[in-house]
Design an enzyme around this catalytic site. Sequence first.
Site, mmCIF file in Angstrom:
data_model
loop_
_atom_site.group_PDB
_atom_site.id
_atom_site.type_symbol
_atom_site.label_atom_id
_atom_site.label_comp_id
_atom_site.label_asym_id
_atom_site.label_seq_id
_atom_site.Cartn_x
_atom_site.Cartn_y
_atom_site.Cartn_z
ATOM 1 N N TYR A 111 0.840 -1.206 0.000
ATOM 2 C CA TYR A 111 0.000 0.000 0.000
ATOM 3 C C TYR A 111 0.872 1.252 0.000
ATOM 4 C CZ TYR A 111 -2.735 3.563 2.531
ATOM 5 O OH TYR A 111 -3.316 4.719 2.963
ATOM 6 N N LYS A 112 1.841 1.323 0.919
ATOM 7 C CA LYS A 112 2.684 2.519 0.884
ATOM 8 C C LYS A 112 4.161 2.180 1.033
ATOM 9 C CE LYS A 112 1.545 3.883 5.592
ATOM 10 N NZ LYS A 112 1.071 4.896 6.462
ATOM 11 N N HIS A 160 -13.661 6.906 9.277
ATOM 12 C CA HIS A 160 -12.466 7.181 8.460
ATOM 13 C C HIS A 160 -12.296 8.687 8.323
ATOM 14 C CE1 HIS A 160 -9.497 6.830 5.245
ATOM 15 N NE2 HIS A 160 -9.441 5.531 5.506
ATOM 16 N N GLY A 161 -11.114 9.122 8.035
ATOM 17 C CA GLY A 161 -10.873 10.530 7.706
ATOM 18 C C GLY A 161 -11.494 10.813 6.344
ATOM 19 N N ASP A 182 -10.273 12.207 3.893
ATOM 20 C CA ASP A 182 -9.284 12.310 2.820
ATOM 21 C C ASP A 182 -9.469 11.259 1.740
ATOM 22 O OD1 ASP A 182 -8.584 10.669 5.062
ATOM 23 O OD2 ASP A 182 -6.707 10.220 4.031
ATOM 24 N N ASP A 231 26.020 -6.846 -23.479
ATOM 25 C CA ASP A 231 25.888 -7.505 -22.171
ATOM 26 C C ASP A 231 26.892 -8.655 -22.080
ATOM 27 O OD1 ASP A 231 24.921 -8.472 -19.764
ATOM 28 O OD2 ASP A 231 23.162 -9.447 -20.663
#
Length: 670
Positions: A282-283, A328-329, A331, A443
């Site tokens: 998620y983050k 919830h907030g 936002d 390579d």
Amino acid sequence: MMKALILNSGLGHRMGVLTSEHPKCMTEISATETILSRQLHLLADAGIEEVVMTTGYFHEVLERYCESLALPLHITFVENTLYDKTNYIYSIWCARKELQDCDVLLMHGDLVFQNTVFDAVVEAPGSCMTVSSTLPLPEKDFKAVLDGGFVRKVGIEFFDNAVAAQPLYKLTKDDWKLWLDKIGEFCAAGNTGVYAENALNQISAACSIRPLDFKDDLCSEIDNPQDLEVVYKRLQEVENRSVYMCFSTDIIHSGHVAIIRKAQRLGRLTIGVLSDEATASYKRFPIIPFQERKTLMASLGGVYKVVEQKTLSYKDNLLALKPDIVVHGDDWREGFQKPIRQEVLDVLATYGGKLVEFPYSRDARLAELEKLSRAQLAMPDLRRGRLRKLLEMKGLVTAIEAHSGITGLIAENTTVLQDGKTYQFDAMWLSSLCDSTAKGKPDIELVDMTSRFRTVDDIMEVTTKPIIFDGDTGGLAEHFVYTVRSLERMGVSMVIIEDKVGLKKNSLFGTDVPQTQDSIENFCAKISAGKKAQKTHDFMICARIESLILERGLDDALQRARAYVAAGADAIMIHSRKADPAEIFAFAEAFRAQDQTTPLVVVPTAFNSVTEDEFKRRGVNVVIYANQLTRSGFPAMQKAAESILANHRAKEADALCMPIKDIINLIPEE
Ligand code: SPV
Ligand code: MG
């Protein structure tokens, strides 16, 4: 300063035997509270310390009772000795000296209101009176006449333009002074048998008292035993309501505490703690692991239960817990959480639950702490071991190639939201092919280690995710040990070396170019030397088997896998250049039959039809997308170059380009 004024002088004769030994405000309204104790607890919780209480009937019982509650309140009792001959307008007048130069929270002593109504009154920006736009107009009780958004008249006799009203007010110092002065005039004229609101109605035009609409929430006077029964039930309902919130944070700050406190006011609060896996995708990877975050939340006062939320989607937990309210907030009304919010609303609608959103306040300190957390995650010691942790946590880890700071940022930040889940890459692959290509070189181990390390450093500087380094053949064992030390020190998580010797060419050429596979013995010695050289447990050496690329067969690959693991390899990579994944699947099956634990790595450039889920089912642990950023970026650049050449200007190429503003925003500034 704000003082609370509670009017408790009255007789309350309509309560019958319930008030034969004490005033009405001492009537029990739940197993643990009386009307008064509830009011006082709310005041104390809101930090209002000064209370002025008018008394009369059973005034000594009342004073002793207040003392016994031992609340952090300073209560000034003002006795109205004429309580049986006057109305509360006179009680207020008796208390006038205590009520100078302050905002006043005025409430009748027989009023029961739920926490949220009280909070709204306290937090109202100016003067207000509680009203309900949804309750029917009462025959005999207070109604408020509204005009232009203000309360203009309060009384029992008004029915036009009126709403049901309750005697719970907040009054600013100025409005209160006007009212108190008018009360004084009434009392001086001997007009002590009327409502204090009669005085208010004469000066209300000069005040700015707004209606505060509590709609169907609980805010009710108790006049008789029937009222008491209704309120008793409503209160039980309100207090037993279940409330759910979810947190992904590993930093609890005052904003979180404030919203938790608000959620608690709505009922019994269950907190969902987002799993490590969901948080990582998620983050960022959580610095504090799930169990600790769960303990942290459980230790907060007033939290009824803490549960795990395994996905960003609330659906599973909502269906399992059926909370009456989700908090919830606000936002998440915009941005990538918007569909998550919509799903919450949809699920709540299936059983009549409610979403309550509080204004979200972005905390500058939190942004600072978040930056610090990211900085920590980027540090070598914290970054290095994270690949092992992710493997343990997720079973299957994905990596995408990065060959520069900017491709590192794409690997770090690209997020896709799908079916209530967020997807990010877990790690970065420092491909020899892409690193060489970016430098315009073949390579063939031509780009030397110093230059390769420089690329690692560029990526490390702007990202936090674990790095898997393509070590080509690893060179001579005597050189490889130094490579291991350097990579480990830099914070790289894993090096993959392939079992080839001589002039290495890219595997995707297969047998079209001469390539020599190393002997098992030689390669095992290189692995062992590398393992011996490393200093931490975190660092991983992965042995890459080229048997399928060089068409030596499955048995040779399996034999090598066994030997390499025995020599100390922490993971095995099996490579193939066939579009048909059959030989990869055959290897995975046979390898898992002989070894259930060693992580298995694949690079599905050729066999790209296989999904991550299928790889996982077949026992694969790391899927590396080895060259897609280079291969997609290159044609885009070529097209833009051709467009400029063909048009002899850049205008036409603009459509192919990212706006300058976006490219600036892409790079976070320190
Ligand atoms: C690379 O990305 O450099 C690799 C994988 O080694 S492959 O190109 O498939 O050989
Ligand atoms: Mg390579």
